[in-house]
Design a protein around this motif. Structure first.
Motif, PDB file in Angstrom:
ATOM      1  N   ILE A  30       0.805  -1.411   0.076  1.00  0.00           N
ATOM      2  CA  ILE A  30       0.045  -0.039   0.025  1.00  0.00           C
ATOM      3  C   ILE A  30       0.994   0.743  -0.037  1.00  0.00           C
ATOM      4  CG2 ILE A  30      -1.903   0.955   1.032  1.00  0.00           C
ATOM      5  CD1 ILE A  30      -2.856  -1.420   1.800  1.00  0.00           C
ATOM      6  N   THR A  31       1.889   1.076   1.039  1.00  0.00           N
ATOM      7  CA  THR A  31       2.959   2.281   1.106  1.00  0.00           C
ATOM      8  C   THR A  31       3.204   2.529  -0.813  1.00  0.00           C
ATOM      9  OG1 THR A  31       3.753   2.109   2.866  1.00  0.00           O
ATOM     10  CG2 THR A  31       5.474   3.828   2.306  1.00  0.00           C
ATOM     11  N   GLY A  34       0.820   4.379  -2.857  1.00  0.00           N
ATOM     12  CA  GLY A  34       0.418   5.499  -2.847  1.00  0.00           C
ATOM     13  C   GLY A  34       1.263   6.395  -2.843  1.00  0.00           C
ATOM     14  N   SER A  40      -3.692  10.288   1.552  1.00  0.00           N
ATOM     15  CA  SER A  40      -3.126  10.019   3.357  1.00  0.00           C
ATOM     16  C   SER A  40      -2.824   7.634   2.699  1.00  0.00           C
ATOM     17  CB  SER A  40      -3.658   9.892   4.230  1.00  0.00           C
ATOM     18  OG  SER A  40      -5.167   9.148   3.896  1.00  0.00           O
ATOM     19  N   LYS A  41      -2.111   7.393   3.303  1.00  0.00           N
ATOM     20  CA  LYS A  41      -2.110   6.096   3.347  1.00  0.00           C
ATOM     21  C   LYS A  41      -3.556   5.084   3.503  1.00  0.00           C
ATOM     22  CE  LYS A  41       0.413   1.924   5.071  1.00  0.00           C
ATOM     23  NZ  LYS A  41       1.560   1.229   5.903  1.00  0.00           N
ATOM     24  N   GLN A  42      -4.448   5.694   4.256  1.00  0.00           N
ATOM     25  CA  GLN A  42      -5.450   5.512   4.616  1.00  0.00           C
ATOM     26  C   GLN A  42      -6.410   6.153   3.466  1.00  0.00           C
ATOM     27  OE1 GLN A  42      -3.976   7.402   6.707  1.00  0.00           O
ATOM     28  NE2 GLN A  42      -3.454   6.478   8.571  1.00  0.00           N
ATOM     29  N   ALA A  43      -6.401   6.927   3.064  1.00  0.00           N
ATOM     30  CA  ALA A  43      -7.030   6.945   2.100  1.00  0.00           C
ATOM     31  C   ALA A  43      -7.268   6.428   0.668  1.00  0.00           C
ATOM     32  CB  ALA A  43      -7.371   8.689   0.696  1.00  0.00           C
ATOM     33  N   ALA A  45      -5.279   3.038   0.959  1.00  0.00           N
ATOM     34  CA  ALA A  45      -6.386   1.507   1.673  1.00  0.00           C
ATOM     35  C   ALA A  45      -7.889   1.806   1.394  1.00  0.00           C
ATOM     36  CB  ALA A  45      -5.950   1.492   2.895  1.00  0.00           C
ATOM     37  N   LYS A  46      -8.560   2.835   1.242  1.00  0.00           N
ATOM     38  CA  LYS A  46     -10.193   2.634   0.967  1.00  0.00           C
ATOM     39  C   LYS A  46     -10.267   2.431  -0.465  1.00  0.00           C
ATOM     40  CE  LYS A  46     -11.551   5.806   4.761  1.00  0.00           C
ATOM     41  NZ  LYS A  46     -12.378   7.135   5.033  1.00  0.00           N
ATOM     42  N   HIS A  47      -9.471   3.015  -0.708  1.00  0.00           N
ATOM     43  CA  HIS A  47      -9.692   2.908  -2.460  1.00  0.00           C
ATOM     44  C   HIS A  47      -9.287   1.287  -3.218  1.00  0.00           C
ATOM     45  CE1 HIS A  47     -10.309   6.497  -4.689  1.00  0.00           C
ATOM     46  NE2 HIS A  47      -9.361   7.292  -3.609  1.00  0.00           N
ATOM     47  N   LYS A  49      -9.712  -1.445  -0.750  1.00  0.00           N
ATOM     48  CA  LYS A  49     -10.476  -1.847  -0.118  1.00  0.00           C
ATOM     49  C   LYS A  49     -11.401  -1.941  -1.533  1.00  0.00           C
ATOM     50  CE  LYS A  49     -13.714  -2.469   3.267  1.00  0.00           C
ATOM     51  NZ  LYS A  49     -14.491  -2.050   4.153  1.00  0.00           N
TER      52      LYS A  49
END
Length: 105
Positions: A30-31, A34, A40-43, A45-47, A49
């Motif tokens: 994921i890093t 991105g 952000s890493k969270q954003a 991660a949502k994509h 998912k």
């Protein structure tokens, strides 16, 4: 049981299309995915998912990292839809051309 998302949801977002393009080059964590996005890493991660729920990305655990890999077979649904739509619109335009040629005469 989680309902599978529609593959068209995956390609509707430009960020997800860019992620797919990156993953075509090979598996990434994921890093790494991105790095070029400025979000952000969270954003990311949502994509990821959503892409996973659509069946376009598979995820596996390698040590402490989650590795993402493109699974492009589900994009066949999009290809088939585009092909059928193109046939339909070509037929309609051909009919329109014939009609316009007839009324010109």
């Amino acid at each position: 049981m989680i309902e599978r998302r529609d593959v068209f949801q995956a390609i509707a977002d430009p960020t997800r299309r860019k992620i797919i393009s990156k993953l075509v080059q090979g598996p990434l964590n994921i890093t790494q995915i991105g790095e070029d996005f400025g979000v952000s890493k969270q954003a990311i991660a949502k994509h990821i998912k959503i892409l996973n729920e659509c069946g376009i990305v598979s995820m596996s655990q390698k040590g402490r990292e989650q590795i993402c890999e493109a699974q492009l077979g589900s994009l066949d649904e999009v290809t088939n839809w585009v092909t059928e739509s193109r046939k339909l619109w070509n037929q309609r335009f051909e009919k329109l051309d014939r009609f316009l040629n007839e009324i010109k005469k």
